[in-house]
Design a protein around this motif. Structure first.
Motif, PDB file in Angstrom:
ATOM      1  N   MET A   1       0.822  -1.194   0.000  1.00  0.00           N
ATOM      2  CA  MET A   1       0.000   0.000   0.000  1.00  0.00           C
ATOM      3  C   MET A   1       0.862   1.253   0.000  1.00  0.00           C
ATOM      4  N   LEU A   2       1.948   1.238   0.760  1.00  0.00           N
ATOM      5  CA  LEU A   2       2.826   2.399   0.827  1.00  0.00           C
ATOM      6  C   LEU A   2       3.471   2.669  -0.529  1.00  0.00           C
ATOM      7  N   VAL A   3       3.856   1.612  -1.229  1.00  0.00           N
ATOM      8  CA  VAL A   3       4.472   1.790  -2.541  1.00  0.00           C
ATOM      9  C   VAL A   3       3.470   2.354  -3.532  1.00  0.00           C
ATOM     10  N   SER A   4       2.224   1.874  -3.508  1.00  0.00           N
ATOM     11  CA  SER A   4       1.245   2.391  -4.458  1.00  0.00           C
ATOM     12  C   SER A   4       0.895   3.849  -4.158  1.00  0.00           C
ATOM     13  N   MET A   5       0.848   4.230  -2.882  1.00  0.00           N
ATOM     14  CA  MET A   5       0.581   5.635  -2.545  1.00  0.00           C
ATOM     15  C   MET A   5       1.723   6.521  -3.024  1.00  0.00           C
ATOM     16  N   SER A   6       2.957   6.053  -2.874  1.00  0.00           N
ATOM     17  CA  SER A   6       4.106   6.818  -3.355  1.00  0.00           C
ATOM     18  C   SER A   6       4.066   6.942  -4.873  1.00  0.00           C
ATOM     19  N   ALA A   7       3.696   5.857  -5.545  1.00  0.00           N
ATOM     20  CA  ALA A   7       3.615   5.897  -7.000  1.00  0.00           C
ATOM     21  C   ALA A   7       2.503   6.832  -7.447  1.00  0.00           C
ATOM     22  N   VAL A   8       1.381   6.833  -6.752  1.00  0.00           N
ATOM     23  CA  VAL A   8       0.272   7.727  -7.085  1.00  0.00           C
ATOM     24  C   VAL A   8       0.714   9.182  -6.930  1.00  0.00           C
ATOM     25  N   LEU A   9       1.390   9.486  -5.860  1.00  0.00           N
ATOM     26  CA  LEU A   9       1.860  10.854  -5.639  1.00  0.00           C
ATOM     27  C   LEU A   9       2.864  11.269  -6.708  1.00  0.00           C
ATOM     28  N   LEU A  10       3.819  10.410  -6.988  1.00  0.00           N
ATOM     29  CA  LEU A  10       4.839  10.730  -7.986  1.00  0.00           C
ATOM     30  C   LEU A  10       4.231  10.891  -9.374  1.00  0.00           C
ATOM     31  N   LEU A  11       3.381   9.953  -9.776  1.00  0.00           N
ATOM     32  CA  LEU A  11       2.757  10.055 -11.091  1.00  0.00           C
ATOM     33  C   LEU A  11       1.797  11.238 -11.170  1.00  0.00           C
ATOM     34  N   GLY A  12       1.104  11.541 -10.090  1.00  0.00           N
ATOM     35  CA  GLY A  12       0.222  12.703 -10.073  1.00  0.00           C
ATOM     36  C   GLY A  12       0.979  13.999 -10.286  1.00  0.00           C
ATOM     37  N   LEU A  13       2.111  14.129  -9.635  1.00  0.00           N
ATOM     38  CA  LEU A  13       2.944  15.326  -9.825  1.00  0.00           C
ATOM     39  C   LEU A  13       3.487  15.404 -11.247  1.00  0.00           C
ATOM     40  N   LEU A  14       3.877  14.263 -11.797  1.00  0.00           N
ATOM     41  CA  LEU A  14       4.389  14.243 -13.160  1.00  0.00           C
ATOM     42  C   LEU A  14       3.300  14.612 -14.163  1.00  0.00           C
ATOM     43  N   ILE A  15       2.099  14.098 -13.980  1.00  0.00           N
ATOM     44  CA  ILE A  15       0.980  14.441 -14.866  1.00  0.00           C
ATOM     45  C   ILE A  15       0.640  15.918 -14.746  1.00  0.00           C
ATOM     46  N   TRP A  16       0.613  16.440 -13.512  1.00  0.00           N
ATOM     47  CA  TRP A  16       0.339  17.871 -13.325  1.00  0.00           C
ATOM     48  C   TRP A  16       1.374  18.716 -14.069  1.00  0.00           C
ATOM     49  N   PHE A  17       2.652  18.321 -13.968  1.00  0.00           N
ATOM     50  CA  PHE A  17       3.713  19.062 -14.643  1.00  0.00           C
ATOM     51  C   PHE A  17       3.541  19.004 -16.158  1.00  0.00           C
ATOM     52  N   LEU A  18       3.222  17.828 -16.688  1.00  0.00           N
ATOM     53  CA  LEU A  18       3.045  17.696 -18.134  1.00  0.00           C
ATOM     54  C   LEU A  18       1.852  18.513 -18.627  1.00  0.00           C
ATOM     55  N   LEU A  19       0.791  18.541 -17.849  1.00  0.00           N
ATOM     56  CA  LEU A  19      -0.347  19.372 -18.224  1.00  0.00           C
ATOM     57  C   LEU A  19      -0.004  20.853 -18.144  1.00  0.00           C
ATOM     58  N   ARG A  20       0.790  21.195 -17.165  1.00  0.00           N
ATOM     59  CA  ARG A  20       1.171  22.602 -16.964  1.00  0.00           C
ATOM     60  C   ARG A  20       1.979  23.135 -18.149  1.00  0.00           C
ATOM     61  N   ILE A  21       2.882  22.300 -18.678  1.00  0.00           N
ATOM     62  CA  ILE A  21       3.705  22.753 -19.811  1.00  0.00           C
ATOM     63  C   ILE A  21       3.084  22.369 -21.158  1.00  0.00           C
ATOM     64  N   ARG A  22       1.878  21.797 -21.111  1.00  0.00           N
ATOM     65  CA  ARG A  22       1.113  21.435 -22.308  1.00  0.00           C
ATOM     66  C   ARG A  22       1.893  20.485 -23.213  1.00  0.00           C
ATOM     67  N   TYR A  23       2.384  19.423 -22.609  1.00  0.00           N
ATOM     68  CA  TYR A  23       3.188  18.438 -23.321  1.00  0.00           C
ATOM     69  C   TYR A  23       2.642  17.043 -23.032  1.00  0.00           C
ATOM     70  N   LEU A  24       1.387  16.833 -23.346  1.00  0.00           N
ATOM     71  CA  LEU A  24       0.746  15.558 -23.057  1.00  0.00           C
ATOM     72  C   LEU A  24       0.413  14.875 -24.380  1.00  0.00           C
ATOM     73  N   ARG A  25       1.133  13.785 -24.692  1.00  0.00           N
ATOM     74  CA  ARG A  25       0.913  13.043 -25.935  1.00  0.00           C
ATOM     75  C   ARG A  25       0.581  11.603 -25.595  1.00  0.00           C
TER      76      ARG A  25
END
Length: 64
Positions: A1-25
């Motif tokens: 559970m701890l690993v999946s929560m860490s992965a969710v947080l990391l991937l969420g931040l990465l997705i937010w960053f990609l959306l922010r710079i408008r680089y989502l393919r």
């Protein structure tokens, strides 16, 4: 559970960053899909499901 929560947080931040710079393919779309599957395994799943049900209900009541 701890690993999946860490992965969710990391991937969420990465997705937010990609959306922010408008680089989502297509590769980033796969990243978002993995994020969704990991999010479904966490304790946040009932909250996300309730929010999606609420939005779906609201959109279903709109009259055009």
């Amino acid at each position: 559970m701890l690993v999946s929560m860490s992965a969710v947080l990391l991937l969420g931040l990465l997705i937010w960053f990609l959306l922010r710079i408008r680089y989502l393919r297509w590769a980033e779309f796969l990243l978002c899909t993995v994020f969704g599957f990991l999010l479904a395994k966490t304790a946040a799943e009932p909250l996300v499901q309730a929010a999606l049900d609420g939005v779906g209900g609201f959109l279903g009541q709109l009259q055009f």
